[in-house]
Design a protein around this motif. Structure first.
Motif: not given
Length: 243
Positions: A27-45
C-alpha cells in the motif's frame, strides 16, 4: 466473587486485544507511485492544452486560465486529480520518512499543497487577455470572487510546495546526501523565483511560473520514486520506520 467470575476476568485480561492494522509495503508503494505520477499527469494534461487550445499563449496566460471556456472542465479535472495524487503521495512519504529529519513537515506541507490544488479546481479564474478565443485583449476590468479565491488557493499551494522542497533539502542534508539536498533547494528556488517574477508582472511571467511549478513538482516526484525504490530494496528499513 465466584470461581467462574475469576476465570472469566483472567481470560479477559490475557486475551489479546485487537490492534489497528499496520500499513503494508504494497500500500505504501502504491501511495508513493501516486506522488511519482503527479508531475507527468499535471504537466502532460496542462501543456497539451496549452499548445492546442485556440487563443492560449503560455507567454501571457497562466495554466490556470485553461479552466475557463467550453473545455475548462479538462483543467478543472486536472487540478482535482493532481490534488488527490498529491495527498496520497504525502501519506506515502509520511510513512517512509517517519522519524527522520523533515519527516513530519514535508508530508504535511504536501498535504496543504494538495488542498490548495483542490481548491484551485473548485474556484476558476476569469477569462481575459484574449482567452478563451473571442475574449477581449487586456486584463479584465475587475476580478470575480471565485478568481480571487483561485489566486488565494494557488498562493497557498505554491508556498507549501516551496517550503516542502526546502524541508526535503534539510532531510537530505542531514542524511549526508548533498546532491539531493542541493536539488531539493533548487526546486524550491525555481518556484519561488518563477512565482515572484510572475506576481511582479515581469515579461513572460506565466511561463516562468509554469517552469517553476513543474520543476518543483518534478523534484517531489523524483524523491517519491527514490523512496519507493528504497522501500522495495530494504524491507527492514520500512518495518523500522512504521513502528
Amino acid at each position: 466473587m465466584t470461581a467462574t467470575q475469576d476465570t472469566t476476568q483472567i481470560s479477559t485480561q490475557i486475551t489479546p486485544q485487537p490492534t489497528a492494522p499496520r500499513p503494508t509495503r504494497g500500500s505504501t508503494r502504491a501511495l508513493l507511485t501516486c506522488a511519482v505520477l503527479t508531475t507527468p499527469v499535471f504537466g502532460v494534461v496542462s501543456l497539451t492544452q496549452a499548445f492546442t487550445r485556440e487563443g492560449f499563449d503560455l507567454l501571457r496566460h497562466p495554466l490556470s486560465m485553461l479552466s475557463t471556456g467550453d473545455l475548462g472542465w479538462l483543467q478543472i479535472g486536472n487540478f482535482w486529480i493532481t490534488a488527490l495524487l498529491t495527498v496520497a503521495g504525502a501519506i506515502g512519504l509520511r510513512r517512509v520518512m517517519r522519524g527522520t529529519p523533515g519527516g513530519t513537515w514535508a508530508p504535511r506541507l504536501l498535504l496543504v499543497e494538495g488542498a490548495g490544488l483542490a481548491a484551485a479546481g473548485v474556484f476558476s479564474m476569469d477569462p481575459g487577455d484574449g482567452f478563451p478565443a473571442g475574449t477581449p485583449l487586456g486584463a479584465p476590468a475587475g476580478m470575480s470572487w471565485h478568481a480571487m479565491l483561485h489566486m488565494a488557493a494557488g498562493s497557498v499551494a505554491f508556498t507549501a510546495l516551496i517550503a516542502a522542497c526546502f524541508v526535503l533539502g534539510r532531510h537530505f542534508a542531514r542524511a549526508g546526501r548533498a546532491g539531493h539536498a542541493v536539488a531539493s533547494r533548487l526546486g524550491g528556488l525555481a518556484l519561488l523565483l518563477g512565482n515572484g517574477w510572475a506576481m511582479s508582472g515581469g515579461r513572460a511571467g506565466s511561463l516562468t511560473l509554469c517552469v517553476g511549478v513543474l520543476v518543483a513538482m518534478a523534484w517531489v516526484s523524483v524523491v517519491a520514486a527514490a523512496k519507493r525504490a528504497d522501500l522495495m530494496g530494504d524491507a527492514g528499513a520500512f518495518d523500522t520506520a512504521r513502528r
